[in-house]
Motif scaffolding. Structure first.
Motif, PDB file in Angstrom:
ATOM      1  N   ARG A  91      35.363  42.118  51.663  1.00 10.87           N
ATOM      2  CA  ARG A  91      34.346  41.390  50.893  1.00 10.87           C
ATOM      3  C   ARG A  91      33.627  42.327  49.911  1.00 10.87           C
ATOM      4  NH1 ARG A  91      33.211  37.680  55.805  1.00 10.87           N
ATOM      5  NH2 ARG A  91      34.211  35.776  55.039  1.00 10.87           N
ATOM      6  N   LEU A  92      33.344  43.538  50.336  1.00 10.99           N
ATOM      7  CA  LEU A  92      32.734  44.514  49.437  1.00 10.99           C
ATOM      8  C   LEU A  92      33.675  44.795  48.261  1.00 10.99           C
ATOM      9  CD1 LEU A  92      30.488  46.573  48.783  1.00 10.99           C
ATOM     10  CD2 LEU A  92      31.727  48.204  50.234  1.00 10.99           C
ATOM     11  N   HIS A  93      34.932  45.003  48.545  1.00 12.50           N
ATOM     12  CA  HIS A  93      35.926  45.251  47.493  1.00 12.50           C
ATOM     13  C   HIS A  93      35.991  44.073  46.515  1.00 12.50           C
ATOM     14  CE1 HIS A  93      39.609  46.773  45.669  1.00 12.50           C
ATOM     15  NE2 HIS A  93      40.162  45.587  45.864  1.00 12.50           N
ATOM     16  N   LEU A  94      36.015  42.864  47.039  1.00 11.68           N
ATOM     17  CA  LEU A  94      36.100  41.683  46.183  1.00 11.68           C
ATOM     18  C   LEU A  94      34.866  41.514  45.303  1.00 11.68           C
ATOM     19  CD1 LEU A  94      37.776  39.124  48.592  1.00 11.68           C
ATOM     20  CD2 LEU A  94      38.741  40.053  46.467  1.00 11.68           C
ATOM     21  N   SER A  95      33.733  42.013  45.753  1.00 14.53           N
ATOM     22  CA  SER A  95      32.497  41.861  44.975  1.00 14.53           C
ATOM     23  C   SER A  95      32.571  42.615  43.648  1.00 14.53           C
ATOM     24  CB  SER A  95      31.286  42.312  45.786  1.00 14.53           C
ATOM     25  OG  SER A  95      31.258  43.724  45.920  1.00 14.53           O
ATOM     26  N   ASP A  96      33.473  43.585  43.538  1.00 13.44           N
ATOM     27  CA  ASP A  96      33.636  44.373  42.316  1.00 13.44           C
ATOM     28  C   ASP A  96      34.838  43.947  41.474  1.00 13.44           C
ATOM     29  OD1 ASP A  96      31.441  45.961  42.897  1.00 13.44           O
ATOM     30  OD2 ASP A  96      32.641  47.454  43.965  1.00 13.44           O
ATOM     31  N   ARG A  97      35.499  42.873  41.854  1.00 11.88           N
ATOM     32  CA  ARG A  97      36.713  42.449  41.158  1.00 11.88           C
ATOM     33  C   ARG A  97      36.485  41.119  40.450  1.00 11.88           C
ATOM     34  NH1 ARG A  97      39.596  47.167  41.906  1.00 11.88           N
ATOM     35  NH2 ARG A  97      41.216  46.094  40.730  1.00 11.88           N
ATOM     36  N   ALA A  98      37.176  40.911  39.348  1.00 10.18           N
ATOM     37  CA  ALA A  98      37.104  39.642  38.630  1.00 10.18           C
ATOM     38  C   ALA A  98      37.845  38.572  39.437  1.00 10.18           C
ATOM     39  CB  ALA A  98      37.736  39.780  37.251  1.00 10.18           C
ATOM     40  N   PRO A  99      37.290  37.359  39.531  1.00  8.52           N
ATOM     41  CA  PRO A  99      37.930  36.320  40.336  1.00  8.52           C
ATOM     42  C   PRO A  99      39.316  35.898  39.835  1.00  8.52           C
ATOM     43  CG  PRO A  99      35.893  35.510  39.324  1.00  8.52           C
ATOM     44  CD  PRO A  99      36.031  36.948  38.959  1.00  8.52           C
ATOM     45  N   ASP A 100      39.596  36.130  38.548  1.00  9.08           N
ATOM     46  CA  ASP A 100      40.890  35.745  38.004  1.00  9.08           C
ATOM     47  C   ASP A 100      41.876  36.917  37.928  1.00  9.08           C
ATOM     48  OD1 ASP A 100      39.487  37.080  36.030  1.00  9.08           O
ATOM     49  OD2 ASP A 100      40.139  35.748  34.416  1.00  9.08           O
ATOM     50  N   GLU A 101      41.494  38.055  38.472  1.00  9.25           N
ATOM     51  CA  GLU A 101      42.398  39.212  38.490  1.00  9.25           C
ATOM     52  C   GLU A 101      43.597  38.884  39.376  1.00  9.25           C
ATOM     53  OE1 GLU A 101      42.170  44.033  39.351  1.00  9.25           O
ATOM     54  OE2 GLU A 101      40.416  42.799  39.699  1.00  9.25           O
ATOM     55  N   PRO A 102      44.807  39.270  38.977  1.00 10.35           N
ATOM     56  CA  PRO A 102      45.982  38.974  39.801  1.00 10.35           C
ATOM     57  C   PRO A 102      45.824  39.499  41.231  1.00 10.35           C
ATOM     58  CG  PRO A 102      46.658  39.734  37.639  1.00 10.35           C
ATOM     59  CD  PRO A 102      45.167  39.943  37.728  1.00 10.35           C
ATOM     60  N   LEU A 103      46.222  38.660  42.168  1.00 12.29           N
ATOM     61  CA  LEU A 103      46.102  38.995  43.587  1.00 12.29           C
ATOM     62  C   LEU A 103      46.729  40.344  43.899  1.00 12.29           C
ATOM     63  CD1 LEU A 103      45.357  38.108  46.500  1.00 12.29           C
ATOM     64  CD2 LEU A 103      47.594  36.958  46.578  1.00 12.29           C
ATOM     65  N   VAL A 104      47.917  40.605  43.396  1.00  9.23           N
ATOM     66  CA  VAL A 104      48.610  41.855  43.702  1.00  9.23           C
ATOM     67  C   VAL A 104      47.804  43.069  43.227  1.00  9.23           C
ATOM     68  CG1 VAL A 104      50.065  41.898  41.606  1.00  9.23           C
ATOM     69  CG2 VAL A 104      50.862  43.003  43.721  1.00  9.23           C
ATOM     70  N   GLU A 105      47.151  42.959  42.082  1.00 10.32           N
ATOM     71  CA  GLU A 105      46.332  44.071  41.600  1.00 10.32           C
ATOM     72  C   GLU A 105      45.117  44.298  42.492  1.00 10.32           C
ATOM     73  OE1 GLU A 105      45.420  43.679  37.422  1.00 10.32           O
ATOM     74  OE2 GLU A 105      47.532  43.278  36.934  1.00 10.32           O
ATOM     75  N   VAL A 106      44.500  43.227  42.944  1.00 13.98           N
ATOM     76  CA  VAL A 106      43.316  43.342  43.809  1.00 13.98           C
ATOM     77  C   VAL A 106      43.701  43.943  45.156  1.00 13.98           C
ATOM     78  CG1 VAL A 106      41.438  42.079  44.934  1.00 13.98           C
ATOM     79  CG2 VAL A 106      42.188  41.412  42.639  1.00 13.98           C
ATOM     80  N   VAL A 107      44.792  43.457  45.735  1.00 11.71           N
ATOM     81  CA  VAL A 107      45.232  43.960  47.039  1.00 11.71           C
ATOM     82  C   VAL A 107      45.674  45.416  46.942  1.00 11.71           C
ATOM     83  CG1 VAL A 107      46.964  43.736  48.864  1.00 11.71           C
ATOM     84  CG2 VAL A 107      45.792  41.710  48.005  1.00 11.71           C
ATOM     85  N   ASN A 108      46.474  45.753  45.946  1.00 14.62           N
ATOM     86  CA  ASN A 108      46.930  47.144  45.830  1.00 14.62           C
ATOM     87  C   ASN A 108      45.773  48.093  45.535  1.00 14.62           C
ATOM     88  OD1 ASN A 108      49.575  46.610  46.526  1.00 14.62           O
ATOM     89  ND2 ASN A 108      50.245  46.357  44.411  1.00 14.62           N
ATOM     90  N   ALA A 109      44.781  47.641  44.778  1.00 11.18           N
ATOM     91  CA  ALA A 109      43.582  48.472  44.553  1.00 11.18           C
ATOM     92  C   ALA A 109      42.825  48.680  45.857  1.00 11.18           C
ATOM     93  CB  ALA A 109      42.690  47.840  43.491  1.00 11.18           C
TER      94      ALA A 109
END
Length: 148
Positions: A91-109
């Motif tokens: 949840r902390l990680h997601l708070s710094d990510r754009a909601p439309d960012e590709p899932l694979v980019e968010v997970v790999n980050a």
């Protein structure tokens, strides 16, 4: 504790396959890696608002473990405190990510970040507390510093 390098996901479909396999209890046991745990949980939190992760994550993972012949007891299987620690980190990680960012980019980050490392919960917990039966069976608060 030295963390091994992470195995990145190739695409969004690979993450969804893990998450859907977890929910359906059809994921091959060999595919249930550290990366799969984090990828599936991030997918559930971000892309599956119909799944109440806080209320259901223990049952989801426990059922999956049993479906592949695992046991959830005092020494193996589902670990509530580790899971909930990583949920807080995701949840902390997601708070710094754009909601439309590709899932694979968010997970790999996430996997490349300190939060994605296997030993991340030990920033908050002593090994004795984190690996206790009480911590496996239910959430116990950290004894070193508060979770984010």
């Amino acid at each position: 504790m030295t963390d091994l390098p992470f195995r990145p996901f190739a695409d969004n479909a690979a993450i969804r396959r893990i998450g859907e396999g977890l929910l359906a209890c059809t994921l091959p046991k060999a595919d249930w890696t550290h990366e799969a745990h984090l990828g599936a949980t991030l997918w559930l939190i971000r892309d599956r608002p119909d799944v109440d992760v806080d209320a259901r994550i223990a049952a989801i993972i426990s059922a999956y473990n049993e479906s592949v012949g695992g046991v959830n007891d005092d020494s193996q299987g589902y670990h509530d405190t580790i899971t909930r620690c990583f949920v807080a980190g995701i949840r902390l990680h997601l708070s710094d990510r754009a909601p439309d960012e590709p899932l694979v980019e968010v997970v790999n980050a996430l996997l490349a970040s300190p939060i994605g490392q296997r030993g991340w919960p030990l920033r908050f917990y002593s090994p004795e507390r984190l690996f206790s039966v009480a911590a496996r069976r239910g959430f116990v608060p950290p004894d070193l510093i508060s979770l984010p």
